[in-house]
Design a protein around this motif. Structure first.
Motif: not given
Length: 135
Positions: A120-124
């Motif tokens: 989630e952090t990387l996608n954001a």
């Protein structure tokens, strides 16, 4: 010794590229700032992932708590309710200084909360990057 590591890295880099820094950044702030500024001055793109546990961000602890400093400082027995406001004020000021150092050096700052799945952090971040570089 994050500042020294950044200084050494800058001295070793021979061409422009990307440096991705993953750290809690609990080290010398001035040395960190100088290190990232030097990398940017050399033309290196830098992305800072500020890795923190949810407990470091919100300090939700309750009741008498034994704090053990894994980096060699003194242990502390305290009641989190008594120190929460001061801790959060200091933590938020620290995070603001880190963000500001990154902004001044034109570096992307990402809060990487370990309570959030890394995907989630990387996608954001990648969605943000896509928007800001698609100009």
């Amino acid at each position: 010794e994050l500042g020294g590591a950044l200084r050494d890295l800058a001295a070793q880099l021979r061409s422009k590229g990307i440096v991705i820094l993953l750290s809690d950044l609990f080290d010398g702030e001035e040395a960190f700032s100088k290190g990232i500024e030097r990398l940017r001055f050399q033309g290196t793109e830098v992305i800072v992932f500020h890795v923190l546990a949810p407990e470091e961000i919100t300090f939700p602890l309750q009741g008498p708590t034994h704090f053990h400093d894994v980096e060699g400082g003194p242990d502390l027995l305290s009641n989190p309710e008594d120190i929460r406001a001061g801790y959060l004020a200091e933590f938020n000021a620290f995070q603001a200084r880190i963000r500001l150092a990154c902004e001044r050096a034109n570096i992307h700052y990402v809060l990487a909360n370990t309570g959030v799945p890394v995907g989630e952090t990387l996608n954001a971040y990648l969605a943000f990057r896509r928007k800001t570089t698609a100009r």
